[in-house]
Write a protein that holds these residues in place. Structure first.
Motif, PDB file in Angstrom:
ATOM      1  N   LYS A 306      77.100  39.408  48.597  1.00 58.19           N
ATOM      2  CA  LYS A 306      75.777  39.934  48.242  1.00 58.19           C
ATOM      3  C   LYS A 306      75.122  40.509  49.499  1.00 58.19           C
ATOM      4  O   LYS A 306      75.019  39.833  50.517  1.00 58.19           O
ATOM      5  CB  LYS A 306      74.917  38.818  47.651  1.00 58.19           C
ATOM      6  CG  LYS A 306      75.526  38.207  46.380  1.00 58.19           C
ATOM      7  CD  LYS A 306      74.764  36.990  45.927  1.00 58.19           C
ATOM      8  CE  LYS A 306      75.415  36.366  44.695  1.00 58.19           C
ATOM      9  NZ  LYS A 306      74.739  35.129  44.276  1.00 58.19           N
ATOM     10  N   SER A 307      74.676  41.745  49.392  1.00 57.24           N
ATOM     11  CA  SER A 307      74.198  42.454  50.578  1.00 57.24           C
ATOM     12  C   SER A 307      72.974  41.791  51.205  1.00 57.24           C
ATOM     13  O   SER A 307      72.850  41.717  52.434  1.00 57.24           O
ATOM     14  CB  SER A 307      73.891  43.915  50.231  1.00 57.24           C
ATOM     15  OG  SER A 307      72.899  43.994  49.223  1.00 57.24           O
ATOM     16  N   PHE A 308      72.038  41.306  50.389  1.00 59.40           N
ATOM     17  CA  PHE A 308      70.830  40.679  50.934  1.00 59.40           C
ATOM     18  C   PHE A 308      71.184  39.439  51.750  1.00 59.40           C
ATOM     19  O   PHE A 308      70.738  39.282  52.898  1.00 59.40           O
ATOM     20  CB  PHE A 308      69.871  40.311  49.809  1.00 59.40           C
ATOM     21  CG  PHE A 308      68.656  39.542  50.275  1.00 59.40           C
ATOM     22  CD1 PHE A 308      67.621  40.187  50.931  1.00 59.40           C
ATOM     23  CD2 PHE A 308      68.551  38.171  50.065  1.00 59.40           C
ATOM     24  CE1 PHE A 308      66.499  39.484  51.378  1.00 59.40           C
ATOM     25  CE2 PHE A 308      67.442  37.463  50.497  1.00 59.40           C
ATOM     26  CZ  PHE A 308      66.410  38.116  51.152  1.00 59.40           C
ATOM     27  N   GLU A 309      71.983  38.548  51.176  1.00 61.00           N
ATOM     28  CA  GLU A 309      72.390  37.330  51.871  1.00 61.00           C
ATOM     29  C   GLU A 309      73.203  37.656  53.118  1.00 61.00           C
ATOM     30  O   GLU A 309      73.030  37.041  54.170  1.00 61.00           O
ATOM     31  CB  GLU A 309      73.202  36.425  50.941  1.00 61.00           C
ATOM     32  CG  GLU A 309      72.388  35.659  49.932  1.00 61.00           C
ATOM     33  CD  GLU A 309      72.137  36.440  48.649  1.00 61.00           C
ATOM     34  OE1 GLU A 309      72.206  37.689  48.690  1.00 61.00           O
ATOM     35  OE2 GLU A 309      71.861  35.811  47.610  1.00 61.00           O
ATOM     36  N   SER A 310      74.069  38.647  52.992  1.00 60.88           N
ATOM     37  CA  SER A 310      74.903  39.047  54.129  1.00 60.88           C
ATOM     38  C   SER A 310      74.051  39.519  55.303  1.00 60.88           C
ATOM     39  O   SER A 310      74.257  39.111  56.453  1.00 60.88           O
ATOM     40  CB  SER A 310      75.863  40.158  53.695  1.00 60.88           C
ATOM     41  OG  SER A 310      76.616  40.622  54.796  1.00 60.88           O
ATOM     42  N   MET A 311      73.067  40.363  55.016  1.00 66.41           N
ATOM     43  CA  MET A 311      72.222  40.889  56.089  1.00 66.41           C
ATOM     44  C   MET A 311      71.306  39.826  56.669  1.00 66.41           C
ATOM     45  O   MET A 311      71.011  39.840  57.873  1.00 66.41           O
ATOM     46  CB  MET A 311      71.433  42.085  55.570  1.00 66.41           C
ATOM     47  CG  MET A 311      72.320  43.250  55.185  1.00 66.41           C
ATOM     48  SD  MET A 311      71.411  44.755  54.829  1.00 66.41           S
ATOM     49  CE  MET A 311      70.907  45.203  56.473  1.00 66.41           C
ATOM     50  N   MET A 312      70.855  38.894  55.852  1.00 72.38           N
ATOM     51  CA  MET A 312      70.058  37.781  56.369  1.00 72.38           C
ATOM     52  C   MET A 312      70.861  36.997  57.404  1.00 72.38           C
ATOM     53  O   MET A 312      70.357  36.671  58.487  1.00 72.38           O
ATOM     54  CB  MET A 312      69.633  36.856  55.230  1.00 72.38           C
ATOM     55  CG  MET A 312      68.455  37.336  54.420  1.00 72.38           C
ATOM     56  SD  MET A 312      66.849  37.162  55.260  1.00 72.38           S
ATOM     57  CE  MET A 312      66.616  35.387  55.241  1.00 72.38           C
ATOM     58  N   CYS A 313      72.112  36.695  57.075  1.00 76.29           N
ATOM     59  CA  CYS A 313      72.958  35.930  57.997  1.00 76.29           C
ATOM     60  C   CYS A 313      73.221  36.715  59.279  1.00 76.29           C
ATOM     61  O   CYS A 313      73.159  36.151  60.381  1.00 76.29           O
ATOM     62  CB  CYS A 313      74.285  35.582  57.319  1.00 76.29           C
ATOM     63  SG  CYS A 313      74.131  34.388  55.970  1.00 76.29           S
ATOM     64  N   ILE A 314      73.530  37.999  59.147  1.00 73.96           N
ATOM     65  CA  ILE A 314      73.795  38.827  60.323  1.00 73.96           C
ATOM     66  C   ILE A 314      72.550  38.906  61.214  1.00 73.96           C
ATOM     67  O   ILE A 314      72.636  38.817  62.443  1.00 73.96           O
ATOM     68  CB  ILE A 314      74.268  40.228  59.904  1.00 73.96           C
ATOM     69  CG1 ILE A 314      75.667  40.138  59.290  1.00 73.96           C
ATOM     70  CG2 ILE A 314      74.272  41.198  61.085  1.00 73.96           C
ATOM     71  CD1 ILE A 314      76.155  41.424  58.651  1.00 73.96           C
ATOM     72  N   GLY A 315      71.381  39.050  60.596  1.00 73.02           N
ATOM     73  CA  GLY A 315      70.142  39.095  61.363  1.00 73.02           C
ATOM     74  C   GLY A 315      69.865  37.789  62.081  1.00 73.02           C
ATOM     75  O   GLY A 315      69.461  37.782  63.259  1.00 73.02           O
ATOM     76  N   ILE A 316      70.086  36.662  61.416  1.00 74.29           N
ATOM     77  CA  ILE A 316      69.842  35.348  62.026  1.00 74.29           C
ATOM     78  C   ILE A 316      70.821  35.094  63.169  1.00 74.29           C
ATOM     79  O   ILE A 316      70.438  34.593  64.236  1.00 74.29           O
ATOM     80  CB  ILE A 316      69.925  34.239  60.961  1.00 74.29           C
ATOM     81  CG1 ILE A 316      68.720  34.340  60.012  1.00 74.29           C
ATOM     82  CG2 ILE A 316      70.001  32.861  61.599  1.00 74.29           C
ATOM     83  CD1 ILE A 316      68.834  33.499  58.759  1.00 74.29           C
ATOM     84  N   ALA A 317      72.086  35.450  62.967  1.00 73.74           N
ATOM     85  CA  ALA A 317      73.074  35.299  64.044  1.00 73.74           C
ATOM     86  C   ALA A 317      72.696  36.150  65.252  1.00 73.74           C
ATOM     87  O   ALA A 317      72.821  35.708  66.402  1.00 73.74           O
ATOM     88  CB  ALA A 317      74.460  35.693  63.538  1.00 73.74           C
TER      89      ALA A 317
END
Length: 378
Positions: A306-317
């Motif tokens: 899921k793109s939203f969850e994926s980008m949240m994780c990438i942003g947090i990392a």
């Protein structure tokens, strides 16, 4: 729950209580007559952080995708940053804190996670068109994020502004942009950074956007020992701490540099005290746990469907990565000192709460992905 994410997070959080106590005991005794002053507060922050991490773990992600919810929070942080410029408490020349009876709130720390949330939401909505119409797709979110960055710079908090800007760039280029465009921007950014340093070196304090204390930090970065009694004091004392610690350290609680020689030993330079007391091995363990956690967050984001969850994780990392890089770079003299704390290790309420909540959200994504995968297997 992903043990390769949660275990490093728990170890670093609990270890921060020990290191903050050790690094701050002398300062606490001198300023408050109580060597446990910062220890008690850090214990409270870690406890609240663990609660927020659990809330993030069970929080329904569908609420994070509600437009009204997203825009309300974004508007709230913008109004808070404006309020801060007018009524905020000034510490070390920056209006970055709002005073409360329990602790001082630093809105710039909250802005980091809110920008990640906002960009993840808006870019995931535009992902089907962003590759073909990149500039029009990123115009509105770029203006909004640019306004938030400008408000942070006005405090001034250059370190937080750089973190927000770096996260934004990474998320923009993780949203479906061509590799060619990403490479062009990467090269351009590198040229800009090198050119900026040369401009500062040549023009110095005559630059209208550069304050005197900021220029002094650049001078200390280029030649700290020439300014060992002034702007270079922190870096020189950081070198002494790391040198004294050697490979195995002098033992917990036995630091000399924390006894008035090294300013901010429990915040910006807690890694220097860690190196003095636990040696190179102690620093490598801290950096190893941090690297494991960051790489795991990136992996969870990459694996997410899921793109939203994926980008949240990438942003947090990316948030963890940029903060850790800037802090370590400042401690060892590879980057100018910016006042950036080390994630989860340094003393600080706002940072600990936001980073803990962020880890909880990533654990949420990971757990739901594992459940969905096992259901498909069955």
């Amino acid at each position: 729950m992903d043990k390769y994410l949660v275990i490093p997070f728990l170890i670093l959080s609990l270890f921060s209580v020990i290191m903050v106590y050790s690094a701050s005991s002398y300062v606490s005794l001198q300023e408050y007559g109580n060597p446990q002053y910062y220890f008690i507060r850090q214990s409270l922050y870690v406890g609240l952080g663990l609660i927020l991490a659990f809330i993030g773990f069970i929080f329904p992600f569908r609420l994070l995708k509600k437009k009204i919810f997203v825009m309300t929070i974004v508007l709230a942080i913008i109004l808070t940053l404006i309020f801060l410029l007018i009524f905020g408490r000034e510490i070390n020349g920056a209006k970055g804190w709002i005073e409360t009876p329990l602790f001082n709130i630093q809105p710039a720390e909250f802005a980091k996670l809110i920008v990640i949330w906002y960009l993840s939401y808006i870019l995931s909505k535009k992902q089907h068109v962003i590759a073909n119409d990149f500039w029009n797709s990123i115009l509105a979110p770029s203006v909004l994020v640019g306004f938030i960055v400008a408000l942070i710079l006005l405090q001034p908090d250059t370190g937080a502004a750089i973190v927000v800007l770096g996260i934004s760039v990474v998320l923009l280029f993780s949203s479906g942009v061509s590799a060619r465009l990403g490479l062009i921007f990467g090269i351009s950014g590198t040229i800009f950074a090198v050119g900026f340093l040369e401009i500062v070196r040549y023009f110095g304090e005559s630059l209208p956007f550069l304050k005197s204390y900021q220029y002094q930090r650049f001078l200390a970065f280029w030649d700290p020992f020439a300014l060992a009694e002034g702007a270079g004091l922190q870096l020189v004392q950081s070198y002494y701490a790391l040198s004294r610690g050697g490979v195995f350290g002098v033992g917990i609680g036995n630091s000399v540099q924390k006894t008035g020689y090294l300013p901010e030993p429990y915040t910006d330079f807690i890694l220097s005290i860690t190196g003095e007391e636990l040696g190179l091995l102690g620093i490598l363990v801290v950096l190893g746990l941090t690297t494991l956690m960051i790489s795991r967050i990136y992996l969870i984001g990459i694996r997410s469907k899921k793109s939203f969850e994926s980008m949240m994780c990438i942003g947090i990392a990316t948030l963890f990565l940029i903060q850790a890089t800037i802090n370590v770079g400042g401690v060892v003299g590879l980057l100018p000192i910016s006042g950036m704390t080390f994630p989860l290790l340094s003393y600080g309420g706002s940072s600990m709460l936001i980073l803990s909540a962020s880890v909880g959200l990533v654990a949420n994504v990971s757990a739901r992905a594992n459940i969905e995968r096992k259901m498909k297997e069955k």
